[in-house]
Design a protein around this motif. Sequence first.
Motif, PDB file in Angstrom:
ATOM      1  N   UNK A 166      34.360  47.055  31.588  1.00 11.00           N
ATOM      2  CA  UNK A 166      34.040  47.110  33.019  1.00 11.00           C
ATOM      3  C   UNK A 166      34.105  45.724  33.648  1.00 11.00           C
ATOM      4  N   UNK A 167      33.524  44.759  32.972  1.00 11.84           N
ATOM      5  CA  UNK A 167      33.519  43.400  33.501  1.00 11.84           C
ATOM      6  C   UNK A 167      34.934  42.832  33.589  1.00 11.84           C
ATOM      7  N   UNK A 168      35.750  43.128  32.589  1.00 14.36           N
ATOM      8  CA  UNK A 168      37.128  42.633  32.589  1.00 14.36           C
ATOM      9  C   UNK A 168      37.908  43.225  33.748  1.00 14.36           C
ATOM     10  N   UNK A 169      37.778  44.524  33.983  1.00  9.13           N
ATOM     11  CA  UNK A 169      38.494  45.169  35.079  1.00  9.13           C
ATOM     12  C   UNK A 169      38.039  44.610  36.416  1.00  9.13           C
ATOM     13  N   UNK A 170      36.732  44.471  36.574  1.00  5.73           N
ATOM     14  CA  UNK A 170      36.200  43.948  37.837  1.00  5.73           C
ATOM     15  C   UNK A 170      36.666  42.527  38.099  1.00  5.73           C
ATOM     16  N   UNK A 171      36.842  41.747  37.041  1.00  4.01           N
ATOM     17  CA  UNK A 171      37.291  40.361  37.187  1.00  4.01           C
ATOM     18  C   UNK A 171      38.800  40.275  37.400  1.00  4.01           C
ATOM     19  N   UNK A 172      39.560  41.177  36.778  1.00  5.99           N
ATOM     20  CA  UNK A 172      41.016  41.091  36.806  1.00  5.99           C
ATOM     21  C   UNK A 172      41.597  41.503  38.152  1.00  5.99           C
ATOM     22  N   UNK A 173      41.045  42.546  38.760  1.00  8.23           N
ATOM     23  CA  UNK A 173      41.648  43.077  39.987  1.00  8.23           C
ATOM     24  C   UNK A 173      41.035  42.417  41.218  1.00  8.23           C
ATOM     25  N   UNK A 174      41.878  42.069  42.178  1.00  8.45           N
ATOM     26  CA  UNK A 174      41.416  41.452  43.424  1.00  8.45           C
ATOM     27  C   UNK A 174      41.041  42.556  44.411  1.00  8.45           C
ATOM     28  N   UNK A 175      39.785  42.943  44.405  1.00 14.43           N
ATOM     29  CA  UNK A 175      39.311  43.975  45.315  1.00 14.43           C
ATOM     30  C   UNK A 175      39.236  43.432  46.737  1.00 14.43           C
ATOM     31  N   UNK A 176      39.313  44.309  47.744  1.00 13.40           N
ATOM     32  CA  UNK A 176      39.193  43.840  49.126  1.00 13.40           C
ATOM     33  C   UNK A 176      37.803  43.282  49.403  1.00 13.40           C
ATOM     34  N   UNK A 177      37.702  42.467  50.424  1.00 18.36           N
ATOM     35  CA  UNK A 177      36.421  41.826  50.734  1.00 18.36           C
ATOM     36  C   UNK A 177      35.406  42.818  51.269  1.00 18.36           C
ATOM     37  N   UNK A 178      35.880  43.828  51.987  1.00 20.49           N
ATOM     38  CA  UNK A 178      34.983  44.827  52.563  1.00 20.49           C
ATOM     39  C   UNK A 178      35.548  46.225  52.306  1.00 20.49           C
ATOM     40  N   UNK A 190      28.853  51.990  35.228  1.00 25.91           N
ATOM     41  CA  UNK A 190      28.998  50.615  34.759  1.00 25.91           C
ATOM     42  C   UNK A 190      30.111  49.870  35.467  1.00 25.91           C
ATOM     43  N   UNK A 191      31.259  50.508  35.650  1.00 26.63           N
ATOM     44  CA  UNK A 191      32.367  49.841  36.337  1.00 26.63           C
ATOM     45  C   UNK A 191      32.030  49.597  37.792  1.00 26.63           C
ATOM     46  N   UNK A 192      31.475  50.582  38.474  1.00 24.91           N
ATOM     47  CA  UNK A 192      31.125  50.394  39.882  1.00 24.91           C
ATOM     48  C   UNK A 192      30.101  49.279  40.042  1.00 24.91           C
TER      49      UNK A 192
END
Length: 342
Positions: A166-178, A190-192
């Motif tokens: 979960x932490x790796x996915x959250x760090x790897x992808x550039x999610x939008x700011x809002x 866990x991922x959310x």
Amino acid sequence: MDATPSTGAHHLALAAQLSEVAFGLFQASALRAVTVHRVADHLAGGPLQPDELARRAGLHGPTLRRLLRLLATRGIFQEDGDGAFGLTPAAELLRTDVPGSAHSGMIWLTEEVFRRSAAGFEDALRTGEAPFDAAYGMPFFDYLHTDAQAQARFDTGMAAMSGPEDEVVAETYAFPATGTVVDVGGGRGGLLRAVLTRNPGLSGVLFDQEQTVAAHLLDVKETAGRWRTDAGSFFEAVTPGGDVYLLKHILHDWNDEDCLRILRAIRAAIAPGGTLLAVDAVLPPGNDPHFAKGLDLIMLACLRGRERTEEEFRALLGEAGFRVSRVIATETFASIIEAVAE
């Protein structure tokens, strides 16, 4: 590769290679035994002689030594020159008190349901049916609905195994700011939680079955006021209005027909141009080892799903109204398949 039958020493080496695969059953059983009895916890202070380790754990010393000796050949535990056994980096993860503990995950992966299902491969080769269905008289997820303890072990085991990922996915992808992230079939969240923690401008919805979201992991100060849960079946409908939809290790559980039901439910909930992130293994070509090739046999044994190649993902998502824009490798065995709603 030369397939000519071998003789002599080379023949014996090849036979040993086959035997090593056959021994896998015993390796898994040994791993389960020491994990159930929390042997790694008793080694947190350093190596111990088998008899002393057995005394502390309430076990039989000679038997414990033999199991640890086998596991040490796989890099799980290690025996020193004095015959004492200690932890390796892999064995450290079997401790119950370390971050990212794999203890619950290994308990789940070595459950009887998997051993009993795998024993059905002989018949599956003739019938093409899921061995689990034949062994238990119902599909895997229906079985979980009949056994609350098995459902709890499944949820706990999945959370334990996917936590570091979960932490790796959250760090790897550039999610939008809002915006709003909807985690479809997100288990305990866990991922959310990892995504919201790293992106304070985002809000989130955890969507899964009622008994699963009831045990969510989202109530932490880093995500306060930015999340809610929503219960339902992703085959029927999912929470509408999200900007990014997550599907982590969901598609591999199902055949193409069922995947299309899930994907079309998401497509009905997402606006054109919205993003779907499918986190799943992408099978590589060739004969090199890959974790997903073993995982594919778990899907074969217990479910009606499978691991897929990039081309198969593109075709599947395309049929549901999504266009794959890129496939992003991560430090784990899984990739992030980014798709846009058309």
